[in-house]
Design a protein around this motif. Structure first.
Motif: not given
Lengths: 191, 287
Positions: B61-69, B97-101, B105-109, B112-120
């Motif tokens: 599940h972690r690889i799945a999450f990271d690849l999508a992110c 969905h994971l990022l929102r809740h 998950a947001r911390g990992r994002y 790894l990707w050096g920016r906050p996730y875009d909720p919009d």
């Protein structure tokens, strides 16, 4: 109408041993799956709708019961978790809104972590080849996935006709479509 | 009506996914062509990667999450991310969905990707776009070639979701409505939302072949002249695993839109394993 004898007889199988119940396992799967399978009321909508239940040893509702009870060995070694493709036909039909394929995902992952013998090794081999391809190119290269999968199984000739038809129709690219920043993908695959 | 008189052009980010980039190029090209005719510019997100497909979430599940992110992180802010593959859509939406809740998950994002996730960021399948825009106003009446075809709309598992990911409106009936407007007639049939078997096609063709045959037989028995798919994976499985003697052809949804808009290309249809060209020429629709 009278019911047949078979319909009234509980399915044959080993009796449930209360000493084998593992509530810790149940909690762990609930956490991993992020869905509350304790809500399952055994209505069997999932098993009625599942397009692949004919090929499963436990029906999906049966797997919900296994994880509720914490019957770890049975849940991790059944073929149901490998046959399930996550089409979510069950999710859409479940009156209790349980993410049943989410439970299957969690069980598969636990089964691998605990080195439980995998009853569908070919399905696992395919998943591993897909991930190998993504790790290498950042995208899936279908021809290589198929060739490596066939080599691992030492079976190059089954489906040869399918492969050749796809090649003839230019459906299988010889070279992979790959991403530029492959280091970013390698980061993802680092344990 | 001239192009200038039509609605303003729309620019959206586009995630084609591996199937459309490779095995189903005809799906990709016809989608891009159709959108161009509607004044929608699909801007491929730079250096996108595989969404993880069925295999990543099946075993890690972690690889799945990271690849999508990574794909979500690559999408520029301020415009929707349009997807063409139902399965990619679900993977991207699940990660969101994971990022929102989940703060973890947001911390990992962010790490790894050096920016906050875009909720919009609005991830949406092409079908959603097609329903939302008034596509009729974006193309002149004279520009549409009516398609005299009876079809079985095949959604596969596209409309199925776990409860947490169900959209407020689902896409049921989109193919019937859009293709109906283009002159086609849909049949009512039982296998419209039957799963095609997806990856079991590789390791367990013994399971998939009877399923696929039943789906295609059911479509033909319902009076359809062709099946129309929403998903490139379904399209491939139906074509590759069918062992019926004379199966009816299977089109990608986007191919028929492009055909009606007069921008279909001959080499799309020659890539099909079940040749649709005899049907098209019988109907005077040869591309």
């Amino acid at each position: 109408m009278e019911r047949s004898e078979a319909a009234m007889t509980p399915p044959k199988g080993p009796p449930i041993r209360l000493s084998a119940l593992d509530p810790q396992f149940s909690r762990e799967i609930k956490r991993l799956a992020g869905t509350d399978f304790h809500a399952c009321l055994q209505c069997r909508s999932c098993s009625g709708g599942c397009p692949f239940s004919d090929h499963m040893d436990y029906m999906p509702n049966g797997v919900m019961r296994l994880v509720q009870l914490g019957l770890k060995q049975e849940a991790l070694s059944c073929n149901t978790i490998w046959i399930c493709v996550g089409c979510h036909t069950c999710s859409i039909q479940c009156p209790m809104a349980i993410d049943i394929p989410g439970v299957m995902d969690a069980l598969r992952e636990r089964a691998l972590a605990e080195h439980v013998a995998v009853i569908e090794p070919d399905i696992l081999a395919f998943h591993r080849e897909v991930l190998h391809s993504i790790a290498r190119y950042g995208r899936t290269h279908k021809l290589e996935i198929m060739l490596r999968y066939k080599l691992k199984r030492r079976d190059l000739f089954s489906d040869l006709d399918v492969g050749l038809r796809m090649l003839a129709k230019r459906k299988l690219d010889l070279t992979p479509s790959r991403i530029e920043q492959i280091a970013e993908i390698q980061k993802v695959f680092r344990p | 009506m001239t192009a200038a008189g039509r609605a303003a052009p729309i620019e959206v980010s586009y995630f084609p996914g591996c199937s459309l980039a490779t095995t189903a190029k005809e799906n990709n090209q016809s989608l891009i062509e159709s959108c161009a005719r509607l004044g929608i510019r699909l801007v491929e997100i730079p250096d996108w990667n595989c969404c993880g497909s069925s295999s990543a979430h099946s075993i890690d599940h972690r690889i799945a999450f990271d690849l999508a992110c990574r794909n979500l992180a690559l999408a520029p802010a301020g415009r929707p991310l349009v997807t063409a593959c139902p399965s990619c859509t679900l993977r991207l939406k699940h990660a969101q969905h994971l990022l929102r809740h989940d703060a973890g998950a947001r911390g990992r994002y962010e790490t790894l990707w050096g920016r906050p996730y875009d909720p919009d960021l609005h991830v949406r399948h092409f079908f959603g776009l097609m329903v939302e825009i008034d596509w009729r106003s974006r193309i002149g009446n004279g520009d549409v070639v009516p398609l005299d075809l009876t079809f079985a709309p095949y959604y596969g598992c596209m409309l199925n979701r776990p409860a947490a990911l169900r959209p407020s409106t689902d896409h049921h009936g989109v193919m019937e409505r859009v293709l109906g407007d283009l002159g086609m007639r849909s049949v009512l049939w039982a296998s419209s939302t039957q799963c095609c078997g997806t990856f079991l096609t590789v390791a367990r063709p013994d399971i998939v072949t009877p399923k696929v045959n039943a789906i295609l037989q059911n479509a033909a028995d319902s009076g359809a002249e062709c099946v129309v798919t929403a998903c490139a994976m379904c399209h491939m499985n139906l074509e590759v695993r069918c062992t019926l003697k004379a199966p009816i052809p299977i089109f990608h949804f986007s191919e028929l839109i492009a055909l009606a808009f007069g921008s279909a290309r001959r080499d799309w249809f020659s890539r099909h394993l079940i040749d649709p060209r005899p049907l098209l020429s019988r109907k005077g629709l040869a591309a």
